[in-house]
Design a protein around this motif. Structure first.
Motif, short mmCIF file in Angstrom:
data_model
loop_
_atom_site.label_atom_id
_atom_site.label_comp_id
_atom_site.label_asym_id
_atom_site.label_seq_id
_atom_site.Cartn_x
_atom_site.Cartn_y
_atom_site.Cartn_z
N ARG A 299 -8.68 -6.24 -5.60
CA ARG A 299 -7.42 -5.48 -5.57
C ARG A 299 -6.64 -5.72 -6.85
O ARG A 299 -6.10 -4.78 -7.46
CB ARG A 299 -6.58 -5.91 -4.36
N LEU A 304 -4.74 -2.02 -7.35
CA LEU A 304 -4.60 -1.12 -6.21
C LEU A 304 -3.37 -1.47 -5.38
O LEU A 304 -3.38 -2.42 -4.59
CB LEU A 304 -5.86 -1.18 -5.33
N GLU A 305 -2.31 -0.69 -5.54
CA GLU A 305 -1.07 -0.92 -4.78
C GLU A 305 -1.22 -0.50 -3.32
O GLU A 305 -0.58 -1.05 -2.44
CB GLU A 305 0.09 -0.16 -5.43
N ILE A 306 -2.07 0.51 -3.07
CA ILE A 306 -2.21 1.03 -1.70
C ILE A 306 -2.68 -0.05 -0.73
O ILE A 306 -2.40 0.00 0.46
CB ILE A 306 -3.17 2.24 -1.69
N CYS A 307 -3.41 -1.04 -1.26
CA CYS A 307 -3.94 -2.11 -0.40
C CYS A 307 -2.83 -2.88 0.30
O CYS A 307 -3.03 -3.39 1.41
CB CYS A 307 -4.80 -3.08 -1.21
N TRP A 327 -10.31 0.18 0.27
CA TRP A 327 -9.81 1.26 -0.57
C TRP A 327 -10.61 1.41 -1.87
O TRP A 327 -10.42 2.38 -2.60
CB TRP A 327 -8.33 1.05 -0.90
N ASP A 331 -10.93 7.57 -0.51
CA ASP A 331 -9.72 8.24 -0.98
C ASP A 331 -8.72 8.35 0.17
O ASP A 331 -9.08 8.22 1.34
CB ASP A 331 -10.04 9.65 -1.49
N ASN A 333 -4.09 9.40 0.88
CA ASN A 333 -2.68 9.22 0.56
C ASN A 333 -2.44 9.18 -0.96
O ASN A 333 -1.71 8.34 -1.47
CB ASN A 333 -2.18 7.92 1.19
N HIS A 335 -4.50 8.39 -3.21
CA HIS A 335 -5.29 7.34 -3.87
C HIS A 335 -6.70 7.83 -4.14
O HIS A 335 -7.36 8.41 -3.26
CB HIS A 335 -5.32 6.11 -2.95
N ASN A 336 -7.19 7.59 -5.35
CA ASN A 336 -8.56 7.91 -5.72
C ASN A 336 -9.38 6.63 -5.78
O ASN A 336 -9.06 5.73 -6.57
CB ASN A 336 -8.61 8.63 -7.07
N ALA A 337 -10.40 6.55 -4.97
CA ALA A 337 -11.20 5.32 -4.89
C ALA A 337 -11.93 5.06 -6.19
O ALA A 337 -12.68 5.92 -6.67
CB ALA A 337 -12.20 5.43 -3.75
#
Length: 341
Positions: A299, A304-307, A327, A331, A333, A335-337
């Motif tokens: 992360r 990766l902030e979505i984590c 994540w 993908d 919200n 977010h692109n994996a």
């Protein structure tokens, strides 16, 4: 070996088992899904406290207060065990589904002989005569390799070694030829030589009887040797699930990767074993987003902030039967994996 051509023997769907304590609600198992097929060994692996044993006790219907199954289904042979009255569940328990518990010598009753304890299981679920009970009990002890079974049938648990006591527990679990055997850390308290003997015995019995096995352990060496498929648990969730070869050759979840990298390999010299930073989260106060995020170096590496905000789903990656909760590979919200293929 592929088992998915047959209908699953066991389906665990969205299982949630919580413990209501003075400190708050402990979400020991929090939305777990997996299947077990006839004749296969499913390994359930993870650190202590991740929910492995609570999952097994939930399947067996042995959750006691302050624990409670809050949601989900446990479909065994087409029937939801969670909807069964206790009387009916008691018939399933031991006859159709058996369990080998940790610490065999403390699981056996110290005031009854080994033979009496095995015979009791047979009495409850069968109509065998006294002579037939004696003969079947002796057969079971011989089947699991108890030396001098004619004499040991009259022994008490304290007269057995740890390995012998574990063999007795296996004999009791297999007494009625169950369709599913749950083995919870079956070799933890045993020395390495006896561990190997017990694993060989379980493998031989599985091959002979066709019994499906859920093997619960934190020992990845045992999993590599015994399992057909593996589900990795972390903080009450399954974070990765795949066949055993795929899991060890191409682990995708950073937690799974950390577990595998932390295991010493015979013949390889490492100056320092890999470790997973941080601690397992408090199940009363789980972090937002991915439960592994506070410990995840991947992360940080990918920023990766979505984590830290949203928990990922368990989704298939690369292979249809390889599922990962991360994540890095999915993908959503906005977010692109970064590692999606």
């Amino acid at each position: 070996m592929t088992y998915q051509n047959t209908p699953p023997l066991l389906q665990v769907q969205n299982l949630k088992t919580y413990y209501f304590t003075d400190d708050g609600v402990v979400k020991a198992v929090d939305g777990v899904d997996f299947e077990v097929y006839p004749g296969e060994v499913l390994g359930l692996v993870g650190e202590s406290g991740c929910g492995k044993s609570v999952t097994s006790l939930s399947i067996m219907g042995l959750i006691e207060p302050p624990g409670k199954i809050m949601d989900g289904k446990i479909i065994f042979d087409g029937k939801n065990l969670l909807e069964m009255p206790e009387k009916e569940m008691a018939q399933v328990r031991g006859k159709n589904i058996s369990m080998i518990f940790q610490q065999p010598q403390t699981s056996l009753n110290p005031v009854f002989t080994i033979g009496e304890q095995i015979s009791e299981i047979l009495k409850i679920h069968s109509t065998l005569s006294k002579q037939e009970l004696q003969r079947r009990t002796l057969e079971l002890l011989q089947m699991v390799g108890i030396p001098d079974a004619h004499r040991k049938i009259n022994a008490y648990p304290h007269e057995m070694s740890g390995g012998q006591a574990q063999r007795v527990m296996i004999a009791m679990a297999l007494a009625l030829n169950p369709q599913l055997l749950i083995a919870d850390e079956p070799t933890t308290a045993l020395d390495v030589t006896i561990q190997a003997q017990i694993l060989d015995l379980m493998r031989e019995l599985r091959n002979r009887t066709g019994t499906a096995v859920i093997l619960i352990t934190h020992d990845l060496g045992v999993i590599a040797e015994m399992a057909d498929r593996v589900a990795v648990m972390y903080a009450g969730r399954i974070v990765e699930q795949a066949d055993v070869n795929t899991l060890f050759s191409t682990p995708r979840n950073p937690y799974t990767q950390g577990l595998i990298e932390s295991v010493p390999v015979l013949g390889q010299i490492k100056e320092e074993l890999a470790t997973i930073p941080g601690n397992v989260p408090n199940l009363v106060d789980l972090p937002p987003g991915c439960r592994f995020a506070p410990r995840c170096t991947a992360r940080e590496a990918y920023g990766l902030e979505i984590c830290n905000q949203i928990e990922p789903d368990l989704q298939s990656v690369e292979k249809a039967d390889h599922f990962v909760r991360c994540w890095l590979y999915q993908d959503g919200n906005g977010h692109n994996a970064p590692l999606k293929r």
